[in-house]
Structures are given as structure tokens and as C-alpha cells.
Design a protein around this motif. Structure first.
Motif, PDB file in Angstrom:
ATOM      1  N   VAL A 140       0.842  -1.205   0.000  1.00  7.51           N
ATOM      2  CA  VAL A 140       0.000   0.000   0.000  1.00  7.51           C
ATOM      3  C   VAL A 140       0.875   1.252   0.000  1.00  7.51           C
ATOM      4  O   VAL A 140       0.619   2.206  -0.748  1.00  7.51           O
ATOM      5  N   SER A 141       1.915   1.269   0.821  1.00  2.00           N
ATOM      6  CA  SER A 141       2.819   2.430   0.872  1.00  2.00           C
ATOM      7  C   SER A 141       3.493   2.658  -0.472  1.00  2.00           C
ATOM      8  O   SER A 141       3.590   3.798  -0.954  1.00  2.00           O
ATOM      9  N   ASN A 142       3.936   1.597  -1.097  1.00  2.00           N
ATOM     10  CA  ASN A 142       4.586   1.700  -2.396  1.00  2.00           C
ATOM     11  C   ASN A 142       3.627   2.204  -3.463  1.00  2.00           C
ATOM     12  O   ASN A 142       3.993   3.024  -4.324  1.00  2.00           O
ATOM     13  N   ALA A 143       2.382   1.746  -3.408  1.00  2.00           N
ATOM     14  CA  ALA A 143       1.387   2.172  -4.394  1.00  2.00           C
ATOM     15  C   ALA A 143       1.106   3.667  -4.283  1.00  2.00           C
ATOM     16  O   ALA A 143       1.032   4.376  -5.301  1.00  2.00           O
ATOM     17  N   PHE A 144       0.982   4.169  -3.064  1.00  2.00           N
ATOM     18  CA  PHE A 144       0.732   5.604  -2.885  1.00  2.00           C
ATOM     19  C   PHE A 144       1.958   6.422  -3.295  1.00  2.00           C
ATOM     20  O   PHE A 144       1.825   7.540  -3.804  1.00  2.00           O
TER      21      PHE A 144
END
Length: 272
Positions: A140-144
């Protein structure tokens, strides 16, 4: 009624005011859809929900504390499943089929394993078993961090041109509803749900899978980075009566990348 136009209804049960929408015919074994991490009713792909509703009653809803439903979001899968059961029984649906995506697939496992006669068949898409491998926070962090036009493009789809093209088509479908859309989730939903997923995957215990006697269809993306596809294989091996399908060149949102194929597979399984 389509997912894009269906009226949002409410029902009070267990001290919670549940928001839900009904699609499809009035007769048939109802199919209840259980949503992913931070998702609401408008996070479903209309191509999936409407396609399934062509031949059977379909209900989408917001579980406790999510979006337009009242209450507090639990921080464990067991309570989420208990709340979902309260909702299903309040609608007096009788025996139901379940489609659980991601977090919803974990909730579906608990509901089926209880053996209460509530669940006839279940479809588990993009999920993990208890003790399964998860990379929720990192993914999720990487996607944002990628700054995509819509975070679901890097979150649900692979980097290939074909997958990203399918992702853009999904986003267009999922944002088509213009009136009465569900508000997005905040920290009061994402925090407890993240804890529930992480705790679920931190404790290895296959007793839940072994307790599921209902026919189960497991669907997963070949390149799911959030819940790697080994989870799907391990569920398939541990369950008594499971079928496994892996879609090619697909990530966490494989069912949204191949909506027509997914609907066809679901129909074949549910009608079997």
C-alpha cells in the motif's frame, strides 16, 4: 437495478445500521459480496456485480463502521465475520453463497468454517489463509508513493501494458456512479482493518480451512504482491472441496482485470 443506480437501503441489527444495495432477480440463492481493505459498496467493479446479478440475487453492503454503515470497525476478522452474519440474518436471506475479496475472503472463511448452515458455497478471491503471507503495508505504501492517477492501478494491477489498460477500464467502471456514492474510508477504518489482516496472517493455524466443508472456488492473480499466490495454493491444498484458478499477468485485482471471465467462472461454480 445496476450497481451504479441501485438505491442504498438500511437495516438495523445488533445495534448497527447497515447500508446495503440489492441487485438482480428476487428468486434464487442469494450471493453476498464481502469487500476488500478500506473498500465500500462503490469499490466493487460494476462489471462483476452486475454480471453476477444477471442470474441470481446479489447483495453488496458496508460492514460495521465502514462508510455509510454505523458502528465501529473491529480490529479482528472474527468480529467482522460476526457482524456480517448479523447483517445477513437480519435480511432473512436463508442459506447464502459468499464472494469475499481480499479482507472479505478472510471474513468468508470464518463464516463458512462456523458450520452454522448459513453458507452454501463460497468464492475466495485475492485472499490469504490464517497464517498466510502478507505484505499489506509495504504494498500500500509503495502504491501511494508512485503518484498514479488512481492508487488502484499500481495496487491491483501489474506493470504490464495489458494489465494497466485493464486497470484503467476498471477505474472508469468503478467511478461511473454519479449519485449517492459512498464516502471513502478514513483512518478509523484503515487502522483496525490493517491490524485485523496483519494479526490474521501472523498466526499459523489451518483449523479454519480444515473446518470449511462447503465447495469453494479460490481465484487469485499470478503476480499478487499483497497476498502472493502461494496463499491460494495453500488454501486449495488444505480445504476439503476446493477448486483453484490463477489468472495470468494479474495482480491483487485479478477479478477486476478479467471481469467477464471471472463472472463466467463464478456462474459455473455456483450453478454446479
Amino acid at each position: 437495478m445496476s450497481l451504479e443506480t441501485a438505491r442504498t437501503e438500511f437495516i438495523e441489527a445488533g445495534g448497527i445500521r447497515f447500508a446495503f444495495r440489492r441487485l438482480g432477480p428476487a428468486k434464487g440463492v442469494p450471493l453476498v459480496l464481502l469487500q476488500h481493505f478500506t473498500g465500500n459498496m462503490d469499490s466493487w467493479d460494476p462489471a462483476v456485480a452486475n454480471g453476477l446479478a444477471e442470474t441470481r440475487p446479489v447483495t453488496v453492503f458496508n460492514n460495521a463502521g465502514v462508510s455509510t454503515s454505523s458502528g465501529m470497525t473491529p480490529d479482528n476478522i472474527e468480529q467482522m465475520a460476526a457482524d456480517a452474519e448479523i447483517f445477513i440474518r437480519a435480511l432473512d436471506l436463508g442459506e447464502v453463497d459468499l464472494l469475499g475479496f481480499s479482507l472479505g475472503g478472510m471474513i468468508a472463511q470464518v463464516l463458512a468454517a462456523r458450520g452454522t448452515g448459513l453458507v452454501r458455497r463460497l468464492i475466495v478471491a485475492g485472499a490469504a489463509p490464517r497464517g498466510g503471507e502478507e505484505h499489506l503495508q509495504a504494498v500500500v505504501s509503495n502504491a501511494f508513493a508512485r503518484g498514479a492517477a488512481d492508487v488502484r492501478l499500481p495496487l491491483f494491477f501489474t506493470a504490464s501494458e495489458a494489465s494497466q489498460s485493464a486497470g484503467k477500464a476498471f477505474v472508469a467502471r468503478a467511478t461511473a456512479r454519479s449519485q449517492g456514492r459512498d464516502p471513502e474510508s478514513g483512518d478509523d477504518v484503515s487502522g483496525p482493518q490493517a491490524k485485523a489482516i496483519i494479526d490474521w496472517c501472523a498466526r499459523k493455524d489451518d483449523s479454519t480451512l480444515r473446518a470449511i466443508l462447503q465447495p469453494t472456488l479460490i481465484v487469485h492473480g499470478s503476480d499478487d504482491t499483497m497476498f502472493p499466490s502461494i496463499n491460494a495454493y495453500n488454501m486449495f491444498k488444505a480445504m476439503k472441496d476446493a477448486q483453484l484458478i490463477l489468472y495470468p499477468d494479474s495482480g491483487h485485482g485479478a477479478l477486476f482485470q478479467y471481469p467477464e471471465l471471472f463472472v463466467a467462472h463464478c456462474r459455473t461454480f455456483l450453478d454446479g
